[in-house]
Write a protein that holds these residues in place. Sequence first.
Motif, mmCIF file in Angstrom:
data_model
loop_
_atom_site.group_PDB
_atom_site.id
_atom_site.type_symbol
_atom_site.label_atom_id
_atom_site.label_comp_id
_atom_site.label_asym_id
_atom_site.label_seq_id
_atom_site.Cartn_x
_atom_site.Cartn_y
_atom_site.Cartn_z
ATOM 1 N N ARG A 71 90.935 -1.211 32.701
ATOM 2 C CA ARG A 71 90.138 -0.460 31.717
ATOM 3 C C ARG A 71 89.307 -1.400 30.845
ATOM 4 N N ASN A 72 89.594 -2.691 30.959
ATOM 5 C CA ASN A 72 88.939 -3.692 30.119
ATOM 6 C C ASN A 72 87.770 -4.320 30.891
ATOM 7 N N ASN A 73 86.563 -4.146 30.388
ATOM 8 C CA ASN A 73 85.390 -4.695 31.069
ATOM 9 C C ASN A 73 85.450 -6.212 31.185
ATOM 10 N N LEU A 74 85.975 -6.862 30.152
ATOM 11 C CA LEU A 74 86.075 -8.319 30.179
ATOM 12 C C LEU A 74 86.994 -8.784 31.304
ATOM 13 N N ALA A 75 88.123 -8.084 31.496
ATOM 14 C CA ALA A 75 89.062 -8.452 32.561
ATOM 15 C C ALA A 75 88.386 -8.363 33.927
ATOM 16 N N ASN A 76 87.602 -7.321 34.130
ATOM 17 C CA ASN A 76 86.883 -7.172 35.400
ATOM 18 C C ASN A 76 85.864 -8.296 35.588
ATOM 19 N N GLN A 77 85.225 -8.705 34.496
ATOM 20 C CA GLN A 77 84.245 -9.790 34.563
ATOM 21 C C GLN A 77 84.921 -11.118 34.901
ATOM 22 N N VAL A 78 86.110 -11.351 34.310
ATOM 23 C CA VAL A 78 86.862 -12.579 34.599
ATOM 24 C C VAL A 78 87.226 -12.640 36.075
ATOM 25 N N VAL A 79 87.692 -11.521 36.617
ATOM 26 C CA VAL A 79 88.041 -11.474 38.043
ATOM 27 C C VAL A 79 86.830 -11.857 38.893
ATOM 28 N N GLU A 80 85.678 -11.276 38.575
ATOM 29 C CA GLU A 80 84.458 -11.580 39.323
ATOM 30 C C GLU A 80 84.089 -13.052 39.211
ATOM 31 N N ASP A 81 84.182 -13.599 37.989
ATOM 32 C CA ASP A 81 83.801 -14.995 37.761
ATOM 33 C C ASP A 81 84.723 -15.962 38.502
ATOM 34 N N VAL A 82 86.036 -15.706 38.423
ATOM 35 C CA VAL A 82 86.990 -16.604 39.079
ATOM 36 C C VAL A 82 86.801 -16.555 40.589
ATOM 37 N N ARG A 83 86.614 -15.374 41.133
ATOM 38 C CA ARG A 83 86.393 -15.254 42.582
ATOM 39 C C ARG A 83 85.085 -15.944 42.995
ATOM 40 N N ALA A 84 84.057 -15.831 42.152
ATOM 41 C CA ALA A 84 82.779 -16.475 42.461
ATOM 42 C C ALA A 84 82.909 -17.994 42.465
ATOM 43 N N HIS A 85 83.701 -18.541 41.541
ATOM 44 C CA HIS A 85 83.854 -19.995 41.434
ATOM 45 C C HIS A 85 84.840 -20.557 42.459
ATOM 46 N N MET A 86 85.907 -19.827 42.735
ATOM 47 C CA MET A 86 87.009 -20.387 43.522
ATOM 48 C C MET A 86 87.150 -19.781 44.920
ATOM 49 N N GLY A 87 86.424 -18.717 45.202
ATOM 50 C CA GLY A 87 86.387 -18.161 46.548
ATOM 51 C C GLY A 87 87.750 -17.787 47.108
ATOM 52 N N GLU A 88 88.052 -18.303 48.298
ATOM 53 C CA GLU A 88 89.276 -17.911 49.012
ATOM 54 C C GLU A 88 90.541 -18.453 48.365
ATOM 55 N N LYS A 89 90.385 -19.382 47.427
ATOM 56 C CA LYS A 89 91.573 -19.894 46.746
ATOM 57 C C LYS A 89 92.231 -18.811 45.885
ATOM 58 N N VAL A 90 91.496 -17.767 45.543
ATOM 59 C CA VAL A 90 92.034 -16.696 44.699
ATOM 60 C C VAL A 90 92.726 -15.664 45.584
ATOM 61 N N TYR A 91 93.960 -15.339 45.253
ATOM 62 C CA TYR A 91 94.691 -14.334 46.023
ATOM 63 C C TYR A 91 94.021 -12.970 45.904
ATOM 64 N N ASP A 92 94.129 -12.184 46.972
ATOM 65 C CA ASP A 92 93.646 -10.798 46.927
ATOM 66 C C ASP A 92 94.466 -9.987 45.929
ATOM 67 N N THR A 93 95.763 -10.255 45.899
ATOM 68 C CA THR A 93 96.666 -9.522 45.000
ATOM 69 C C THR A 93 96.389 -9.898 43.547
ATOM 70 N N VAL A 94 96.261 -8.882 42.703
ATOM 71 C CA VAL A 94 96.089 -9.074 41.264
ATOM 72 C C VAL A 94 97.292 -8.449 40.562
ATOM 73 N N ILE A 95 97.891 -9.188 39.642
ATOM 74 C CA ILE A 95 99.079 -8.683 38.940
ATOM 75 C C ILE A 95 98.626 -7.889 37.712
ATOM 76 N N PRO A 96 98.973 -6.605 37.633
ATOM 77 C CA PRO A 96 98.510 -5.790 36.503
ATOM 78 C C PRO A 96 99.309 -6.063 35.229
ATOM 79 N N ARG A 97 98.701 -5.760 34.110
ATOM 80 C CA ARG A 97 99.456 -5.742 32.854
ATOM 81 C C ARG A 97 100.403 -4.550 32.936
ATOM 82 N N ASN A 98 101.707 -4.792 32.749
ATOM 83 C CA ASN A 98 102.692 -3.760 33.038
ATOM 84 C C ASN A 98 103.886 -3.901 32.096
ATOM 85 N N VAL A 99 104.225 -2.831 31.404
ATOM 86 C CA VAL A 99 105.275 -2.905 30.391
ATOM 87 C C VAL A 99 106.642 -3.212 31.006
ATOM 88 N N ARG A 100 106.870 -2.769 32.238
ATOM 89 C CA ARG A 100 108.180 -3.009 32.872
ATOM 90 C C ARG A 100 108.377 -4.504 33.175
#
Length: 265
Positions: free
Chosen positions: A195-224
């Motif tokens: 829901r956070n636009n900044l978080a989505n932008q960070v994901v895009e930026d990291v993937r753009a800079h690091m390519g395949e080094k970034v895992y497909d799996t993203v760990i969500p913010r989760n209270v549990r």
Amino acid sequence: MKTTPRIITVANQKGGVGKTTTAINLATALAAIGERVLIIDLDPQGNASTGLGIDRKDRSVSSYDVLTGELEIEQAAMETAVPGLWLIPSTLDLLGIEMEIASAPDRVLKLRNALRAASQRSAAYSYVLIDCPPSLNLLTLNSMAAADSVLVPLQCEFFALEGLSQLLETVDQVRRSINSDLTIQGIVLTMFDGRNNLANQVVEDVRAHMGEKVYDTVIPRNVRISEAPSYGKPAILYDLKCSGSQAYLQLASEVIRRERKLRAA
């Protein structure tokens, strides 16, 4: 035939990025799919040990004893509540380790030497995960000297890339001076809130800079995930069905796929 374990250090010099949470839940997920896993807690805070239910009063042996040569890996490892998962816990003694071994010529190789000696004696583990302190000190250097690869948890926040560049520089320095075989195993994005636009932008930026080094799996913010350590359990044991636990199971599958690809190369 003895097999050498894959040694992965979980590192980020910035605190609060989900480093220890990633270490214990990835280790639990690997154990759940049949791997024999050892976690070495190298953080004096001992959060990985607490998160796996090992009370401070029960830590009669620790990673400090391994680094000082008092105990071998097998003597310091203790069973956890997770089948197939062992832990070498941390104690506050680690705060004094730099002074203790500073004059030793092999001070940055203490852990590597201990792990190599252990693998010569037995093939007890298929994976060793090392949880580092959130700083670039002698403990972190020992973990990188011992490791095959570095797994970097990266929080989805504004300064993520800045901290990542510092860590990558350290890995390069270690590769040049101590451990020429060290690689980046992967970068895992943590604490993601879609829901956070900044978080989505960070994901895009990291993937753009690091390519395949970034895992497909993203760990969500989760209270549990946040609640689980207070019960002395990995999130996967605390609530298997929550989104965080499911993400760590997916991450474990990705880690294994990458490791198989590396071994086949």
